[in-house]
Design an enzyme around this catalytic site. Structure first.
Site, PDB file in Angstrom:
ATOM      1  N   ASP A 272       0.841  -1.199   0.000  1.00 19.35           N
ATOM      2  CA  ASP A 272       0.000   0.000   0.000  1.00 19.35           C
ATOM      3  C   ASP A 272       0.877   1.251   0.000  1.00 19.35           C
ATOM      4  OD1 ASP A 272      -1.930   1.919   0.289  1.00 19.35           O
ATOM      5  OD2 ASP A 272      -2.521   1.368   2.340  1.00 19.35           O
ATOM      6  N   LYS A 279       1.668   7.932   0.381  1.00 15.34           N
ATOM      7  CA  LYS A 279       2.081   7.960   1.789  1.00 15.34           C
ATOM      8  C   LYS A 279       3.468   8.588   1.905  1.00 15.34           C
ATOM      9  CE  LYS A 279      -0.322   3.792   3.425  1.00 15.34           C
ATOM     10  NZ  LYS A 279      -1.163   4.421   4.460  1.00 15.34           N
ATOM     11  N   GLU A 351      -7.994   2.533   0.559  1.00 19.31           N
ATOM     12  CA  GLU A 351      -8.243   1.527  -0.482  1.00 19.31           C
ATOM     13  C   GLU A 351      -8.767   0.211   0.069  1.00 19.31           C
ATOM     14  OE1 GLU A 351      -5.470   1.843   1.003  1.00 19.31           O
ATOM     15  OE2 GLU A 351      -4.922  -0.249   1.377  1.00 19.31           O
ATOM     16  N   ARG A 353     -11.129  -0.506   2.220  1.00 19.22           N
ATOM     17  CA  ARG A 353     -12.592  -0.588   2.173  1.00 19.22           C
ATOM     18  C   ARG A 353     -13.097  -0.748   0.753  1.00 19.22           C
ATOM     19  NH1 ARG A 353     -12.872   5.176   5.084  1.00 19.22           N
ATOM     20  NH2 ARG A 353     -10.835   4.430   5.776  1.00 19.22           N
TER      21      ARG A 353
END
Ligand code: BES
Ligand code: MN
Ligand code: ZN
Length: 503
Positions: A272, A279, A351, A353
């Protein structure tokens, strides 16, 4: 590591190490007393010298104790007798194995499972001893070019009692502990793998391999299959990546197919980056752990298949990378989920969910008894509960209570958070049915509110394991949680069902 159970006199055990417990201050456990008698007060004399008080987690290793047949005796501190509960038992067991692993002992007999622990049966102590023993030797060094090839020393562990006990129930507890520990080790291995190896394709191949080994049924949906099903939300996360997304299902049918299955849905984001809502760089490597929900589903299914639990369980794993790229989803994009509901993606880093909601809709086809999803879903959960408890949210209070009691039993803590409508209002969007984020406040709850919009048709619970699935820092590594909680929950249901049938 091999395990067995026996009973006998600690002084008469021919082995590399006998382990007995000592309470504070210098109060001998029953087994320690027996040993002391047989050695003419050797143990109590040593304690009098002041080398050990019996403080929790302290240890004292003795060699060549007279009148014994073992090479070593390990005294383990248990702390105050009146305080000795499950946390203390597990802690003392951990210290025991840490110490044993430092010695050259290849086999050990532990006289610890007879020590009374409030509200816990001997079977609990057996299972937890096995789990902690296996945890103590877990390493993730497959990818080091020079592996520590000091052969593992401790190979045989016997759980001993001075009184006779029921071997059949003892053996069941041992098998339960072994299966759970093996499930945890698998979950840890998968979590610890680097993200260039553990890709969605890797997980799909693993499912196929597991299906062969454990007689499971597996189905892998490819991107074109998901397009046909209308999984626009899941696919929107995969757009920025060169690795194809997959939807993996693993089916374990341990009883009549007419019985409704328990469905586990695990978030499988193999890396992720945040996507276009990128991020920050610091510690981003830890986002390889963003598939720990998926890993816990693999681990739990392995455990129950190994035990051949009489229950039906389906694992569903939506898996993808979340990457930035020319085709990546942009903040402001609106997508249509499999349920038909539209979603305005305001932050591509929310992302989890987005892939879970389509998997939750897909799960409807199994007409489930309950659905539990497991996900490293929100940083907010780490702020709320730290690394101690997983967040638990549910649309069914009975299910939440059952999961909480399983978590207590398994020493794999969870804490119930509310899922009230007031929070759901934070998900409003001017342009679509909902936004994928609900602002900074109550981030764990609004993420669950999002999911609950896709689970109206069945009893559902969500476990946010963002704080519990792995450890950071010097001891960086996956924890194997919440495999113990899930395995315990399913075991309780399986035994309840089979006893209902008998009666
Ligand atoms: N995988 C992360 C959650 C996470 C972050 C787990 C840090 C463990 C440690 C998730 O996909 C995420 O990025 N969530 C966002 C949601 C936000 C954009 C609403 C978060 O928690 O910051
Ligand atoms: Mn994210
Ligand atoms: Zn994530």
């Amino acid at each position: 590591m091999e395990f067995s159970i026996n009973n006998g006199n600690p002084a008469k055990q021919r082995c590399a190490c006998v382990v007995v417990g000592v309470f504070e201050t210098r109060i001998l456990s029953e087994a320690a007393k027996t040993l002391d008698k047989n050695t003419n007060g050797y143990i109590s004399n040593i304690l009098k010298n002041g080398d050990m008080e019996g403080k929790l987690d302290s240890t004292l290793l003795l060699h060549n104790v007279p009148n014994t047949l073992c090479k070593r005796v390990l005294l383990v501190g248990l702390g105050e007798k009146s305080n000795f509960c499950d946390r203390e038992y597990r802690s003392a067991i951990r210290s025991t194995f840490n110490k044993l692993n430092e010695t050259g002992a290849s086999d050990a007999k532990l006289f610890l499972i007879e020590i009374p622990v409030k509200n816990r049966k001997i079977t609990w102590k057996i299972s937890h001893t096995v789990i902690l023993a296996i945890e103590s030797i877990y390493r993730s060094d497959q990818l080091k070019s020079k592996r520590n090839n000091n052969k593992q020393q401790l190979q045989k562990v016997t759980l001993s009692t001075i009184r006779k006990m029921d071997f059949a129930t003892g053996k069941d507890a041992l098998q339960w502990g072994l299966a759970t520990a093996h499930g945890m080790s698998l979950a840890k291995d998968l979590g610890n793998l680097p993200p260039n190896i553990c890709t969605p394709t890797y997980l799909a191949k693993l499912a196929v391999k597991m299906a062969k080994n454990y007689k499971l049924k597996t189905t892998i949906l490819e991107q074109k299959d998901m397009e046909k099903l209308g999984m626009g939300s899941l696919l929107s996360v995969a757009r920025g990546s060169n690795e194809p997304a997959k939807l993996i299902t693993l089916e374990y049918w341990g009883q009549n197919k007419k019985e409704k299955p328990f469905v586990l849905v695990g978030k499988g984001v193999t890396f992720d980056t945040g996507g276009i809502s990128l991020k920050p760089a610091a510690n981003m490597d830890e986002m390889k752990y963003d598939m720990c929900g998926a890993a816990s589903v693999f681990g739990t299914i392995k455990a129950i298949a190994q035990m051949q639990l009489p229950i039906n369980v389906i694992g569903i794993i939506p898996t993808t990378e979340n990457m930035p790229g020319g085709k990546a989803t942009k903040p402001g994009d609106i997508v249509t989920s499999m349920s038909g509901q539209t979603i305005e993606i305001l932050n591509t880093d929310a992302e989890g969910r987005l892939i879970l909601c389509d998997a939750l809709t897909y799960a409807e086809r199994y007409k489930p008894e309950v659905i539990i999803d497991i996900a490293t879903l929100t940083g907010a959960c780490v702020i709320a509960l730290g690394h101690v408890a997983s967040g638990l949210l549910s649309n069914d209070d009975k299910l939440a209570t059952e999961l909480l009691s399983a978590s207590e039993q398994a020493a794999d803590r969870a804490w119930h958070l509310p899922l009230w409508n007031e929070y759901d209002e934070q998900l409003g969007s001017n342009f679509a049915d909902m936004a994928n984020i609900g602002g900074r406040d109550a981030g764990t709850i609004t993420a669950s509110c999002f999911l609950s919009r896709f689970t109206k048709k069945y009893r559902w619970a969500h476990l946010d394991i963002a704080g519990t699935a792995w450890k950071s820092g010097k001891n960086k590594g996956a924890t194997g949680r919440p495999v113990p909680l899930l395995t315990q929950y399913l075991t309780t249901h399986a035994t309840k069902k089979s006893s209902e049938k008998k009666s």
